[in-house]
Scaffold this active site. Structure first.
Site, short mmCIF file in Angstrom:
data_model
loop_
_atom_site.label_atom_id
_atom_site.label_comp_id
_atom_site.label_asym_id
_atom_site.label_seq_id
_atom_site.Cartn_x
_atom_site.Cartn_y
_atom_site.Cartn_z
N LYS A 93 -3.95 57.42 9.06
CA LYS A 93 -5.26 57.32 8.40
C LYS A 93 -5.84 58.69 8.02
CE LYS A 93 -6.98 52.80 9.55
NZ LYS A 93 -6.03 52.24 10.54
N GLU A 115 -17.12 52.89 6.94
CA GLU A 115 -17.15 51.69 7.76
C GLU A 115 -15.95 51.73 8.69
OE1 GLU A 115 -15.55 51.78 4.89
OE2 GLU A 115 -13.64 51.00 5.64
N SER A 381 3.41 53.57 11.71
CA SER A 381 2.10 54.04 11.25
C SER A 381 1.25 54.69 12.33
CB SER A 381 1.33 52.88 10.61
OG SER A 381 1.24 51.78 11.51
C1 LIG Z 1 -5.50 50.98 10.41
C2 LIG Z 1 -4.08 50.93 10.77
C3 LIG Z 1 -3.15 50.12 10.04
C4 LIG Z 1 -3.57 49.19 8.95
O1 LIG Z 1 -4.15 49.78 7.84
P1 LIG Z 1 -3.37 49.94 6.45
O2 LIG Z 1 -4.43 50.35 5.50
O3 LIG Z 1 -2.77 48.61 6.12
O4 LIG Z 1 -2.33 50.96 6.66
C5 LIG Z 1 -1.82 50.18 10.40
N1 LIG Z 1 -1.38 50.96 11.40
C6 LIG Z 1 -2.23 51.73 12.13
C7 LIG Z 1 -1.68 52.55 13.24
C8 LIG Z 1 -3.60 51.74 11.83
O5 LIG Z 1 -4.44 52.50 12.56
#
Ligand SMILES: *Cc1c(COP(=O)(O)O)cnc(C)c1O
Length: 396
Positions: A93, A115, A381
């Site tokens: 993020k 938000e 992610s």
């Molecule tokens: C917020 C988050 C997501 C989901 O958000 P996307 O906009 O779909 O990427 C996925 N993985 C992690 C670790 C997150 O913090």
């Protein structure tokens, strides 16, 4: 012949039939200001230089592309993990919030509003506001504030003001509404940092471009390791879709790379407790753009459910709605239990505890049918520290 830009946004802000800017008139000047200037600002050499320097020295990029040998053995294919879990703050993020805070500064804004649902985007925003010395206000549902106390503490420690959203279901959707209202009332000095590839044009495209550093790196890293730039599969989970957009971006028009999106099915797509938007949703307008969303017959948004807070969203970004409709990407539904199982598996096989969101991407592996000579890249992610309370309930 198919136009090369077919999977990217067009000049009007659309991906096929999805996208656009469905906003109250009061918001028009802010969004329009951003729309006319975001591409030229991003193309400025000084912007690029500052963005790249911060990604390198502050976020810790490039993130490694790791050959997961034991996981590969188990699934009889070659699996690489793109380690976004190693970014500063523990997830992808921050790539976007760094980009947007630099954008805000170029636009002459000195206050930031955002938000947040689980608090991950709120923390990433509060982080870059502290870094730049800008004032930060984060709207968060009253219920989420109670559920996500550690992230509320982080945001406050980073100097952000956390404002409870007390309307509706007191969760993310309501926090988004109240953040937008705040922006309407403070149009001149404030920039709104949206946390995913959602919202009115140009947000989905701008966020996708900031996150596209992920696939840019995958290309050269894979080339270094295998001699080929393109894997056979790229897999990512989709909440709003920003990590997937970043992981897919530079492969969108390379059709030999299959794009795989993992959606949170919660207790299962027909259980009534699910967040699998492409399986359960229909076209409609949510948070400023036309996309696919979970809704009742008369168009009321359905409350989603997922064990993972980051995927607990009733829509997906317009780019993904188009990738779904055009069949360029294949969508898999992954239940809470399957995600937990994959989190335990990665921890034991590779010594990496993944975020619950990322575990949904991992859980596609048993269903994928990748061949021994194929290469799979999974976008990891985020890291799992924030999810330990949930994991604890499943440790045998
Ligand atoms: C917020 C988050 C997501 C989901 O958000 P996307 O906009 O779909 O990427 C996925 N993985 C992690 C670790 C997150 O913090």
């Amino acid at each position: 012949m198919i136009a090369p830009e077919i999977y990217n946004v067009n000049e009007k802000g659309y991906y096929g039939q999805f996208g656009g800017a469905f906003i109250p008139e009061m918001l028009y000047p802010n969004v329009e200001e951003l729309r006319v200037s975001y591409l030229s600002i991003m193309a400025e050499p000084s912007f690029k230089e500052e963005f790249e320097a911060l990604l390198k020295d502050y976020v810790g990029r490039p993130t490694p592309l790791f050959l997961a040998k034991r996981l590969s053995e188990k699934y009889n294919t070659t699996i690489y993990l793109k380690r976004e879990d190693l970014c500063h703050t523990g997830a992808h993020k921050v790539n976007n919030t760094i980009g947007q805070i630099l954008m805000a500064k170029r636009l002459g804004k000195h206050k930031i509003v955002a938000e947040t649902g689980a608090g991950q985007h709120g923390v990433a925003t509060a982080t870059v506001c502290a870094l730049m010395g800008l004032e930060c206000i984060v709207y968060m549902g009253e219920i989420d504030i109670q559920r996500q106390a550690p992230n509320v503490a982080r945001m406050k420690m980073l100097g952000a003001k956390v404002v409870p959203a007390t309307s509706g279901s007191k969760t993310l959707k309501d926090a988004t509404n109240e953040a937008m209202r705040h922006w309407i009332n403070n149009p001149v000095d404030t920039h709104y940092i949206i946390g995913s590839v959602v919202g009115p044009h140009p947000y989905p495209d701008m966020v996708a471009r900031f996150q596209s550093v992920i696939s840019e790196e995958i290309k050269w890293q894979l080339k270094e390791k295998t001699g080929k730039t393109n894997p056979d599969y790229v897999i990512a989970c989709v909440g709003g879709g920003s990590n997937a957009a970043g992981a897919f971006y530079h492969f969108l028009h390379d059709e030999e790379t299959k794009l795989i999106a993992a959606e949170a099915a919660g207790h299962g797509i027909s259980s009534g407790l699910s967040a699998a938007t492409t399986f359960l949703g229909k076209p409609g307008v949510l948070h400023g753009s036309r996309s696919i969303l979970m809704q009742t017959e008369d168009g009321q948004v359905v409350e989603p459910h997922s064990i993972s807070a980051g995927l607990d969203y009733p829509g997906i970004g317009p780019m993904h709605a188009h990738l779904f409709e055009s069949k360029r990407a294949t969508f898999f539904d992954v239940t809470d239990d399957e995600a937990i199982e994959s989190a335990m598996e990665l921890s034991l096989l590779e010594g990496i505890i993944p975020a619950l969101e990322s575990s949904h991407a991992l859980a596609v592996l048993p269903k994928l049918g990748a061949k021994p000579d194929e290469v799979v890249v999974i976008n990891l992610s985020g890291r799992g520290d924030k999810d330990l309370e949930t994991y604890q309930k499943y440790i045998k």
